[in-house]
Design a protein around this motif. Sequence first.
Motif, short mmCIF file in Angstrom:
data_model
loop_
_atom_site.label_atom_id
_atom_site.label_comp_id
_atom_site.label_asym_id
_atom_site.label_seq_id
_atom_site.Cartn_x
_atom_site.Cartn_y
_atom_site.Cartn_z
N VAL A 96 10.45 81.38 -17.65
CA VAL A 96 11.82 81.61 -17.62
C VAL A 96 12.13 80.53 -18.67
O VAL A 96 13.22 80.58 -19.47
N TRP A 97 11.34 79.56 -19.00
CA TRP A 97 11.84 78.80 -20.00
C TRP A 97 11.86 79.63 -21.15
O TRP A 97 12.54 79.18 -22.33
N LEU A 128 -1.35 86.08 -11.58
CA LEU A 128 -1.45 86.85 -13.21
C LEU A 128 -1.70 86.01 -14.50
O LEU A 128 -1.62 86.40 -15.55
N LYS A 129 -2.36 84.78 -14.25
CA LYS A 129 -2.93 84.07 -15.31
C LYS A 129 -4.13 84.78 -16.27
O LYS A 129 -4.76 85.36 -15.65
N GLY A 130 -3.72 84.60 -17.51
CA GLY A 130 -4.73 84.98 -18.50
C GLY A 130 -4.34 86.62 -18.67
O GLY A 130 -4.88 87.12 -19.51
N GLN A 156 0.06 83.36 -21.69
CA GLN A 156 0.03 84.12 -20.08
C GLN A 156 -0.68 82.92 -19.05
O GLN A 156 -1.73 83.18 -18.79
N THR A 157 0.17 81.89 -18.70
CA THR A 157 -0.47 81.04 -17.74
C THR A 157 -0.20 81.43 -16.35
O THR A 157 -0.66 80.95 -15.39
N GLY A 158 0.48 82.48 -16.06
CA GLY A 158 0.70 82.73 -14.68
C GLY A 158 1.94 81.93 -14.06
O GLY A 158 2.48 82.09 -12.70
N ASN A 159 2.55 81.26 -14.76
CA ASN A 159 3.43 80.16 -14.27
C ASN A 159 4.66 80.53 -14.75
O ASN A 159 5.20 80.81 -15.77
N LEU A 160 5.51 80.88 -13.60
CA LEU A 160 6.99 81.49 -13.69
C LEU A 160 7.71 80.55 -14.43
O LEU A 160 8.57 81.27 -15.13
N HIS A 161 7.81 79.32 -14.07
CA HIS A 161 8.65 78.53 -14.90
C HIS A 161 8.55 78.59 -16.43
O HIS A 161 9.52 78.41 -17.16
N LEU A 162 7.29 78.71 -16.88
CA LEU A 162 7.18 78.82 -18.23
C LEU A 162 7.88 80.05 -18.84
O LEU A 162 8.55 80.35 -19.88
N TYR A 211 7.73 71.56 -15.85
CA TYR A 211 8.51 71.94 -16.92
C TYR A 211 9.76 71.20 -16.82
O TYR A 211 10.93 71.57 -17.23
N VAL A 271 16.10 77.27 -12.59
CA VAL A 271 15.03 78.34 -12.28
C VAL A 271 13.93 77.61 -12.97
O VAL A 271 12.47 77.84 -12.31
N ILE A 272 14.03 76.91 -14.12
CA ILE A 272 12.86 76.37 -14.71
C ILE A 272 12.22 75.04 -13.85
O ILE A 272 11.18 74.80 -13.95
N SER A 284 0.32 81.97 -9.19
CA SER A 284 -0.11 82.17 -10.55
C SER A 284 -1.29 83.16 -10.76
O SER A 284 -2.08 83.05 -11.53
#
Lengths: 622, 100, 167
Positions: free
Chosen positions: A604-605, B98-100, A596-602, C89, B22-23, B96
């Motif tokens: 989607v990956w 929503l991190k964690g 759960q990094t909060g990173n959207l790109h992760l 990424y 998107v990535i 970010s």
Amino acid sequence: MLTLIVLLPLFGFLLNGLLGNRLGKAFVSVVGCGLPILAFATAIVAFQAFQAADAPLVQTAFRWALIGDFSFEITFYLDKLSSVMVLIVTGVGSLIHVYSTGYMKDDSSYARYFAYLNLFLFFMLLLVLGRSLLVLFVGWEGVGLASYLLIGFWFEDSVKAAAGKKAFITNRIGDAGFLLGMFVIYSTLGTLEMDQINAAFAGPVLPAVSASLIGILLFIGATGKSAQIPLHVWLPDAMAGPTPVSALIHAATMVTAGVYLVARLSGVYIHAPEASQVIAVIGGLTAFFAATIAVVQTDIKKVLAYSTISQLGYMFVALGVGAYGVAVFHLYTHAFFKACLFLGAGSVIHAMGGEQDVRKMGGLYKKIPWTFGTFAVATAAIAGLPPLAGFFSKDEILWFAFASESGGATWLWALGSFTALLTSFYMFRLLWLTFFGKPRMDEHTAHHVHESPVSMTGVLVVLAVLSAIGGFLSIPHFLESQLPLPTVSEHLEHFEMPLLVVSVLIALTGLAGAAFFFGGDASRAARVGQRFTGLHKLLSGKYYVDELYETVIGKPLVWLSDRIFLRLGDRVLIDGTLHGLTGLARLGAGILGRVQTGNLHLYVWLVLAGIFACLAWSWGHV
Amino acid sequence: MNNTQLLLSVSTGLFCIGLVGVIVRRNLLVMLMCMELMLNGVILSLVTLSQQAASATGAVLVFLVFVVAAAEIAIAVPIVLLLARRKHTLDADAFSDLKG
Amino acid sequence: MEQALLWFFALAALVGGALMLVLRHPMRVALALIASMMSLAGVYAMLGVHVIAVFQVLIYVGAVMVFMVYAIMLLDVRDPSFTHRYSGYLLPGLAGLAVLAWTFFHTIGNSPLQAGASPATTAFDVQPFSAAFLNDFWLYFELTSVLLLAAVVAAIAILKARRGNHE
């Protein structure tokens, strides 16, 4: 009718237990004493009905369980042996109940006391009237429970509570043997009804099970209940309870349950010479050891406790040589004189305001004459002076120990006679130290010494009279049709008279010795005690049996429980496993949470990776 | 390679490029446009295969996908606008929370 | 001739898509997407499904992309995502692209597909299409109306929220 005998004390327990505190001491006394007396009257009626019918009375109360083809019923059975027992239990029991109204008058838990006493009576009657070993066992356990409740009656004192626990636990160890015996009997004979067990062994073909095995297993149970070596350790500690309790339970009734069990299953023991030998040897050794310890005890109740153990040993000697009726006879006379002794001791303690140490008594015979008189009669009975009751029963035991063809031996007789000498000696020692000589108490106590009320002395008189004349009722003869006396070797028959004379001489020697050593100021005894300090210490320490059990059994068990079961098993294994599981869960959650990094790109990956995985799966399965 | 294979390859290629877009791209609007590209790739494969099967269902479905795409864009862009107004940037890494 | 055109349009769509990944300015990215969409319209035309081609240009390019262009012009694009156009990424993404593309092509290659049917099908003409739409698939027609209504309501709600924030 038999069911009524058993249920009357149970009503007493319920009424006193539930309502006693609210309805006052008068109600408790009337219910608590009246119901046992009523039970005694009913027992007499039942006995007469039994005599008239000339066949055992059987009454089934209800069916307890039906398991397959086997049914277990609660059945009550009155034959010669159980009629003797029931009359003793209800008769002496009622007397002790009456005595308790005087003794426990000032106690705050009066209702609870009578409730427990009635409960005990109920279970004891279950025990003696039960037809099946199962009912007997229920009664067996029940009297153990009642004994625990009554020994630890003043439970606020932790020492007394511990004594109650010790009694119960030691009993339970013996009960393990009892249960094993019951299992063997049931699996081989298919029944637990005692008359049927005896019948199975009476036929021409013996059942395919070792009678000695059954005999020894049941005897282990008897050792626990009747305080024989090695399970005798609870009885001296049990003196922590009120004195009437000691009289009822540990003199007249409960401890005799073991004797009753063996006598009841005499049909089995007749065919078990090895078991009978074991019983006789243990009985003899117990009688001897207890007597030696009693010689140096200074607490009036402890002397009587060891005396009880010793007399029970005599009963087992009689059982061991095949003289079952004689053992019951001794049980019967012992009930009278031991109860009288204990209640008399209670009266002395009452007079002394709670003091139990014999070294602080003396010169009481003038101040409490009734107590003294009855105590003296009972002491003479236990010593075996003719024509009191104890003489007849003890002499018969010694005779059969000498001459019986099923186990009698000269060494057994010699041990028994020497023990009789010690018995006479220490009992008269007790009499002298308590009642004669110069008073050794302080001024305050001396002032307060007074005779007990009639409720107490009346009972003492009745018991003393029974101790005196009870021996003339020949119980062995009465029981002979059910419990035959063993055959006596013919070449020994002419020894009967000489041995009788020897018994009387022994009793008189004990009396003389006690008077010599303990008369006056007991200084001669003190000098002898100083000469043999080692022996004195050994006897005062009760042969250090308690310490031995503590070291050999107690400490290893505590070590095992602490180190292995608590620290290793519970803390490390069980708690450790649980903590380990939670730690594992926490670890896993920590690792997975890193997604759960909060990173959207992760995210989607990860969708891409999921698509790839689905496609890859479809290769293999579609 | 026949037509069908060609067009399906193009369709999957467009889908993959859109997904990777998107990535790898940071700008929110560019990410949205890459999602539109993905949708286009899917429509292409739908048209190809339904034209092969000569199915009216295929045609209707294509039309419905258009409608849905339009509706989706009508909502997605205002949402992006609101987000950008809040954080004063179009950078995806700024969102970010929503991190964690 | 038609084959060549089909190939040309197909490859143009791919090239447009690839350009989207590379260009920096969002407006240029939008233009690349428009080009790709127009190429796709060409593909549909070559296949003979003219209705769909027209829809593609009208709805996708004419409405969706115009809206995107409006949004791009509205916002200030000179922020960190302009200078650093790639996220963290990039490399995993490219690796994923290679793997996914290979997976798709492998799947397609393994599956039995016939050659393209003749484009002389009438299912995609306007009249049969609308007849089928409004006769057999009228439920989905209504549902899409509902969907569009929902979109309008959502847009108004966003508008109201913005107004609420301001006051």
